[in-house]
Design a protein around this motif. Structure first.
Motif, PDB file in Angstrom:
ATOM      1  N   ALA A  91      10.527   9.008   1.529  1.00 56.06           N
ATOM      2  CA  ALA A  91       9.247   9.548   1.065  1.00 56.06           C
ATOM      3  C   ALA A  91       8.271   8.420   0.737  1.00 56.06           C
ATOM      4  N   VAL A  92       8.772   7.346   0.130  1.00 54.66           N
ATOM      5  CA  VAL A  92       7.912   6.195  -0.172  1.00 54.66           C
ATOM      6  C   VAL A  92       7.389   5.590   1.129  1.00 54.66           C
ATOM      7  N   LYS A  93       8.267   5.465   2.128  1.00 54.40           N
ATOM      8  CA  LYS A  93       7.858   4.927   3.432  1.00 54.40           C
ATOM      9  C   LYS A  93       6.768   5.800   4.054  1.00 54.40           C
ATOM     10  N   ASN A  94       6.946   7.109   3.997  1.00 53.16           N
ATOM     11  CA  ASN A  94       5.939   8.026   4.551  1.00 53.16           C
ATOM     12  C   ASN A  94       4.627   7.917   3.777  1.00 53.16           C
ATOM     13  N   ALA A  95       4.710   7.827   2.446  1.00 50.70           N
ATOM     14  CA  ALA A  95       3.502   7.699   1.622  1.00 50.70           C
ATOM     15  C   ALA A  95       2.759   6.411   1.956  1.00 50.70           C
ATOM     16  N   LYS A  96       3.506   5.318   2.135  1.00 55.07           N
ATOM     17  CA  LYS A  96       2.889   4.026   2.488  1.00 55.07           C
ATOM     18  C   LYS A  96       2.139   4.107   3.811  1.00 55.07           C
ATOM     19  N   SER A  97       2.645   4.920   4.734  1.00 50.06           N
ATOM     20  CA  SER A  97       2.034   4.991   6.066  1.00 50.06           C
ATOM     21  C   SER A  97       0.773   5.855   6.107  1.00 50.06           C
ATOM     22  N   LEU A  98       0.573   6.698   5.098  1.00 59.65           N
ATOM     23  CA  LEU A  98      -0.551   7.640   5.138  1.00 59.65           C
ATOM     24  C   LEU A  98      -1.922   6.987   5.269  1.00 59.65           C
ATOM     25  N   PRO A  99      -2.261   5.998   4.449  1.00 62.26           N
ATOM     26  CA  PRO A  99      -3.608   5.433   4.595  1.00 62.26           C
ATOM     27  C   PRO A  99      -3.898   4.955   6.021  1.00 62.26           C
ATOM     28  N   GLY A 100      -2.980   4.220   6.605  1.00 63.27           N
ATOM     29  CA  GLY A 100      -3.178   3.725   7.969  1.00 63.27           C
ATOM     30  C   GLY A 100      -3.292   4.849   8.981  1.00 63.27           C
ATOM     31  N   LYS A 101      -2.462   5.873   8.833  1.00 60.57           N
ATOM     32  CA  LYS A 101      -2.501   7.005   9.767  1.00 60.57           C
ATOM     33  C   LYS A 101      -3.789   7.798   9.629  1.00 60.57           C
ATOM     34  N   CYS A 102      -4.427   7.685   8.461  1.00 61.35           N
ATOM     35  CA  CYS A 102      -5.678   8.407   8.213  1.00 61.35           C
ATOM     36  C   CYS A 102      -6.905   7.509   8.368  1.00 61.35           C
ATOM     37  N   GLY A 103      -6.699   6.257   8.804  1.00 62.72           N
ATOM     38  CA  GLY A 103      -7.814   5.358   9.050  1.00 62.72           C
ATOM     39  C   GLY A 103      -8.464   4.796   7.791  1.00 62.72           C
ATOM     40  N   VAL A 104      -7.655   4.646   6.730  1.00 61.57           N
ATOM     41  CA  VAL A 104      -8.167   4.125   5.459  1.00 61.57           C
ATOM     42  C   VAL A 104      -7.381   2.868   5.112  1.00 61.57           C
ATOM     43  N   SER A 105      -8.074   1.859   4.613  1.00 61.39           N
ATOM     44  CA  SER A 105      -7.431   0.621   4.193  1.00 61.39           C
ATOM     45  C   SER A 105      -7.487   0.521   2.671  1.00 61.39           C
ATOM     46  N   LEU A 106      -6.345   0.714   2.020  1.00 60.33           N
ATOM     47  CA  LEU A 106      -6.296   0.654   0.560  1.00 60.33           C
ATOM     48  C   LEU A 106      -6.260  -0.789   0.071  1.00 60.33           C
ATOM     49  N   PRO A 107      -6.801  -1.029  -1.125  1.00 64.60           N
ATOM     50  CA  PRO A 107      -6.749  -2.387  -1.685  1.00 64.60           C
ATOM     51  C   PRO A 107      -5.419  -2.675  -2.389  1.00 64.60           C
ATOM     52  N   PHE A 108      -4.443  -1.800  -2.203  1.00 61.77           N
ATOM     53  CA  PHE A 108      -3.111  -1.998  -2.777  1.00 61.77           C
ATOM     54  C   PHE A 108      -2.099  -1.246  -1.936  1.00 61.77           C
ATOM     55  N   GLU A 109      -0.838  -1.627  -2.077  1.00 63.82           N
ATOM     56  CA  GLU A 109       0.239  -0.973  -1.338  1.00 63.82           C
ATOM     57  C   GLU A 109       0.833   0.150  -2.190  1.00 63.82           C
ATOM     58  N   ILE A 110       1.123   1.267  -1.573  1.00 68.18           N
ATOM     59  CA  ILE A 110       1.743   2.379  -2.287  1.00 68.18           C
ATOM     60  C   ILE A 110       3.228   2.055  -2.418  1.00 68.18           C
ATOM     61  N   THR A 111       3.636   1.694  -3.624  1.00 66.47           N
ATOM     62  CA  THR A 111       5.012   1.320  -3.896  1.00 66.47           C
ATOM     63  C   THR A 111       5.272   1.433  -5.403  1.00 66.47           C
ATOM     64  N   PRO A 112       6.506   1.748  -5.788  1.00 64.21           N
ATOM     65  CA  PRO A 112       6.802   1.808  -7.212  1.00 64.21           C
ATOM     66  C   PRO A 112       6.780   0.436  -7.884  1.00 64.21           C
ATOM     67  N   ALA A 113       6.724  -0.633  -7.107  1.00 63.64           N
ATOM     68  CA  ALA A 113       6.756  -1.986  -7.666  1.00 63.64           C
ATOM     69  C   ALA A 113       5.360  -2.586  -7.870  1.00 63.64           C
ATOM     70  N   ILE A 114       4.304  -1.868  -7.516  1.00 64.84           N
ATOM     71  CA  ILE A 114       2.940  -2.416  -7.617  1.00 64.84           C
ATOM     72  C   ILE A 114       2.543  -2.669  -9.068  1.00 64.84           C
ATOM     73  N   ASP A 115       1.801  -3.743  -9.289  1.00 63.11           N
ATOM     74  CA  ASP A 115       1.219  -4.014 -10.600  1.00 63.11           C
ATOM     75  C   ASP A 115      -0.218  -3.518 -10.549  1.00 63.11           C
ATOM     76  N   CYS A 116      -0.450  -2.332 -11.049  1.00 62.38           N
ATOM     77  CA  CYS A 116      -1.778  -1.700 -10.949  1.00 62.38           C
ATOM     78  C   CYS A 116      -2.837  -2.420 -11.776  1.00 62.38           C
ATOM     79  N   ASN A 117      -2.424  -3.256 -12.710  1.00 65.41           N
ATOM     80  CA  ASN A 117      -3.400  -4.019 -13.487  1.00 65.41           C
ATOM     81  C   ASN A 117      -4.107  -5.065 -12.620  1.00 65.41           C
ATOM     82  N   LYS A 118      -3.528  -5.386 -11.469  1.00 64.92           N
ATOM     83  CA  LYS A 118      -4.134  -6.371 -10.565  1.00 64.92           C
ATOM     84  C   LYS A 118      -5.048  -5.730  -9.521  1.00 64.92           C
ATOM     85  N   VAL A 119      -5.128  -4.414  -9.526  1.00 68.25           N
ATOM     86  CA  VAL A 119      -5.982  -3.703  -8.575  1.00 68.25           C
ATOM     87  C   VAL A 119      -7.419  -3.787  -9.061  1.00 68.25           C
ATOM     88  N   ASN A 120      -8.285  -4.249  -8.170  1.00 66.08           N
ATOM     89  CA  ASN A 120      -9.717  -4.365  -8.517  1.00 66.08           C
ATOM     90  C   ASN A 120     -10.552  -3.352  -7.823  1.00 66.08           C
TER      91      ASN A 120
END
Length: 120
Positions: A91-120
């Protein structure tokens, strides 16, 4: 109009101006409820894979546009991190693939290990 009334009108006018400026300076924050509601059409794909539904990509793009401030992007990140924290690796792999499959480039990776405090 007497001096007291004039002063009262001035105070009310200043208070209204300050509240309008304050409201404009602080856009509403995106909640996790907003994220999950917007991305609800994607749940089937995230859980099972297959073809990404068109209304899922509409939700991804809508959320991307709404996350137009650093605070909103961090809110989205925190929500996605929380949701993926209890999801299966597939499910995490599928979630990670969604932005690219929908033509959107996120400024962060969808993962449980992300440090959201570093997202600008």
């Amino acid at each position: 109009m007497n001096k007291v009334t004039s002063c009262l009108v001035l105070v009310v006018a200043v208070a209204v101006a300050v509240s309008v400026v304050g409201a404009a300076a602080a856009p509403p924050k995106i909640t996790c409820g907003d994220v999950t509601t917007t991305l609800a059409p994607c749940f089937e794909y995230v859980l099972s894979g297959g073809k990404v539904p068109g209304n899922c990509c509409q939700g991804v793009k809508s959320l991307y546009k709404a996350a137009n401030t650093a605070a909103n992007r961090r809110s989205v990140c925190i929500c996605l991190k929380s949701v993926t924290g209890s999801a299966s690796p597939a499910a995490v792999k599928n979630a990670k693939s969604l932005p690219g499959k929908c033509g959107v480039s996120l400024p962060f990776e969808i993962t449980p290990a992300i440090d959201c405090n570093k997202v600008n």
